[in-house]
Structures are given as C-alpha cells and as structure tokens.
Design an enzyme around this catalytic site. Structure first.
Site, PDB file in Angstrom:
ATOM      1  N   ASP A  93       0.803  -1.225   0.000  1.00  0.00           N
ATOM      2  CA  ASP A  93       0.000   0.000   0.000  1.00  0.00           C
ATOM      3  C   ASP A  93       0.838   1.277   0.000  1.00  0.00           C
ATOM      4  OD1 ASP A  93      -2.574  -0.945  -0.370  1.00  0.00           O
ATOM      5  OD2 ASP A  93      -2.760  -1.546   1.719  1.00  0.00           O
ATOM      6  N   ASP A 155      -6.635  -4.914  -4.646  1.00  0.00           N
ATOM      7  CA  ASP A 155      -6.419  -3.518  -4.225  1.00  0.00           C
ATOM      8  C   ASP A 155      -5.115  -2.962  -4.801  1.00  0.00           C
ATOM      9  OD1 ASP A 155      -7.681  -5.366  -2.511  1.00  0.00           O
ATOM     10  OD2 ASP A 155      -7.705  -3.986  -0.840  1.00  0.00           O
TER      11      ASP A 155
END
Ligand code: GLY
Length: 375
Positions: A93, A155
């Site tokens: 991330d 994601d």
C-alpha cells in the site's frame, strides 16, 4: 440533475472546519460521535489508510489555493515519512500512502525532497515483485512466517500508479514494466469471465504459479466484494491511462459493465454484490471509488461517446445517491460519508472511513474540474 458545484462548495466549506479541528492528526474513522480518531501515533502510523488525509488536504489546496491546506498536508506527511524506515509496515500500500502525500506535494509544489521520498516508496514496492509469477506481494508476515508470502490482492491495482510515476520521474522504464506485468497477471487471475474481481489470490511463493482464490474481505470465495470491484475498476482504468495497453482498457470496460449491471438503483451500495437482500451492510466507500473509476474511464473513452456517456451517467447516479442518502455536510461533524464498511464478516459496518471521504471528494471535484490528478 445535481448542482455539482454547489456540492463541491459545501464539501470545501465543511472540510475547512474539519481540518481546523483535526490539526496535526491523521484520521481513520470516528470514535466519538462525529469526531475523527487519530492514527498518527507511532503504534498506528503504519496503517494502510494514512495517506488519504494528506490526499484530502492536497486536493483542498489544489481546489482553493489556500496555504493552510498545504501547510497542514506537509505537516501530516512528515508523520508518514517514518513508515519508510519500518520494514514491517512497508507493504504494497505504498501507493495509497506515498502518492497522495509526498508525490502529491511534488506534483503540486515541485518539492524535490518529497519526490525523493516517493522514489524510496516506489523502490520498495518494486522490490515486492515476484519475477517468476509476475505479481506484487500484498502483505508482510513476521520474520520466519510465510503465511501470506504468495498472496496478492486486487487492491494493489491502485498502488501501480506509484510505479508509473517513478518511471516517468526517473526516466527509467523498469518500474512501469513491473506495474504492467502485475496488471497482466491480475487481468488473468483476478478478473473472472463475467467481469467480476476476486479479492485475494494465493500464488505459490516459490514457483509463483496460481494456487487458489481466497474470499478476503468479501462474503466468500466466488462472490463480489464491492470495494474490490471498485479497486479493480479504477485501478485498471488508471493502468490504461499510464500503459496505453488496449488489454488494460478492455479489462476496465468489462469490470465497469459488470458493475453497472449490478449496482442497485435508489439505495446505498452493499458490501458484497452477492450478500442477501436487506438493510445493508453498506459500503459507500466502494460507491465513491467506483465513481472515480467510471469518471476516469468516461474521460479515456471520449471518442466512444455512447460508452463514455453511459459510464459518466452511472458515476453521476451513484454520486447523486451518496449526496442524497449518505453525505453529511454539517461543518460541526468531521465525517462526510456515514455508511462505509471495512469488510463483510467483521463488525465495522456503516461507519465513516477516511478513504470514503477522499474518493467522494475526488469524484465531486473531478466533475467540477477542480481536482488535482494524483494517480
Ligand atoms: N484492503 C484495503 C481495503 O480495505 O480496501
């Protein structure tokens, strides 16, 4: 038809107060009624969402030119900087955490030191690439534990723009090549024939080969977790913007068409498209992310006006529902969207989440032409 400028103005008016109340803090969700909590302390700073508040502040700076938003964005991103030296927190991330903070700073102010932080983050993300399997590892395990060593998640498509940016900034194609390789693998193993997306795929950590799908944050294997569909939609659209590869565009269109087939009319979005009919749980963050994806795709497909108009109309329909049913514009309340959910099986349902507010704001500002492009 909504007056998007009026909505943008209400958001900006509200966020001025929210930013003033949350000075030097990094919100994740609310803990007290209408009051954000703070994830900037050392034990929480590694959390994956800690770039979104900086992103909100940079978007507000771009939209208004008000120095207080820039100063606050710089202040909070210095907290996030410590994550760069924490191997356990540096997972995939990095895009969410560093594109919306340091790279946004570089893009909007030309700060070369911030660009350097972005390059460090991109280098770490590139180092997560599995050269045989051609995918980017999602999470970390404690030393000596390989539970998630072969896991990749949908994601990650949203983290790829950090790699594209690094290639452009350094004039070094390797980062973009890794991003495109991951996107090709994701197109093959995450996107199903019908245009829906899996959340987690477990690959063999040694050979890199496909093992199986895992249910992840959705209802289970084979279902469609809405935020995962939204990450896929926006992620593949952005990937096409950067790669120009028609295969990425075709994948984005398939995901968008499936989304439009399934999005409910006249009510908030469920956490999983396959969950039983009823009163939620809902996930407005997924609706906001998908709206950004559809707006992006509509822009990329301007020459195909029928398709482009259809995608834009779907985004406007979702944003209009969020405005009517879920958004809170009271300047005395910290949160905007009220009905987001972390996952299907957990207990954190129908709550504010900072990324819901980020993507709602980005979508509205895109419609009014006031958004900075941070991806
Ligand atoms: N795993 C990031 C998310 O909750 O969407």
């Amino acid at each position: 038809m909504k007056n998007w400028q009026e909505i943008a103005d209400r958001i900006i008016r509200k966020e001025r107060e929210t930013a003033r109340r949350n000075r030097d803090r990094i919100p994740y969700t609310t803990e007290a009624p209408h009051r954000f909590n703070d994830y900037s302390a050392p034990d929480r700073i590694g959390w994956w969402t800690n770039g979104f508040w900086g992103g909100i502040l940079w978007q507000l700076y771009a939209a208004t030119g008000e120095d207080t938003f820039r100063d606050e964005a710089v202040r909070v991103q210095h907290r996030v900087e410590s994550v760069l030296l924490d191997a356990g927190s540096m997972d995939h991330d990095s895009g969410f955490r560093f594109l919306l903070t340091f790279v946004a700073d570089y893009r909007l102010t030309g700060n070369a030191d911030s660009a350097g932080k972005g390059i460090l983050a991109a280098t770490n993300l590139a180092g997560r690439f599995h050269p045989k399997g051609r995918w980017i590892r999602a999470w970390n395990d404690p030393p000596g534990n390989d539970r998630t060593a072969g896991w990749a998640i949908i994601d990650c498509m949203m983290n790829l723009p950090l790699l594209f940016w690094a290639s452009e900034y350094l004039a070094d194609p390797r980062f973009a090549q890794i991003a495109m390789a991951h996107a090709d693998t994701a197109g093959r193993y995450f996107i199903r024939e019908d245009g829906s997306a899996r959340h987690i795929v477990a690959f063999d950590p040694v050979t890199g080969g496909f093992l199986r799908e895992l249910g992840g944050q959705g209802m289970g294997e084979g279902t469609s977790w809405t935020r995962g569909q939204a990450w896929a939609l926006y992620g593949f659209s952005l990937c096409y913007r950067h790669s120009g590869d028609p295969a990425h565009l075709e994948t984005a269109k398939r995901i968008a068409d499936r989304w439009i087939d399934r999005m409910p009319e006249g009510k908030l979005l469920p956490v999983d498209f396959d969950q039983p009919e009823g009163d939620g749980p809902y996930d407005s963050s997924a609706a906001a992310i998908a709206s950004c994806g559809l707006i992006e795709l509509a822009e990329l497909l301007k020459e195909d006006s029928v398709r482009s108009d259809r995608y834009l109309a779907a985004a406007e329909a979702m944003l209009s529902l969020l405005d009517t049913l879920d958004a809170d514009y009271d300047p005395e309340h910290d949160e905007i969207l009220r009905s987001c959910s972390v996952d299907y099986h957990g207990e954190a349902h129908n709550i504010p989440l900072v990324y819901g507010d980020y993507f709602y704001m980005e979508a509205i500002l895109r419609l009014t032409g006031q958004a900075a492009f941070l991806w």
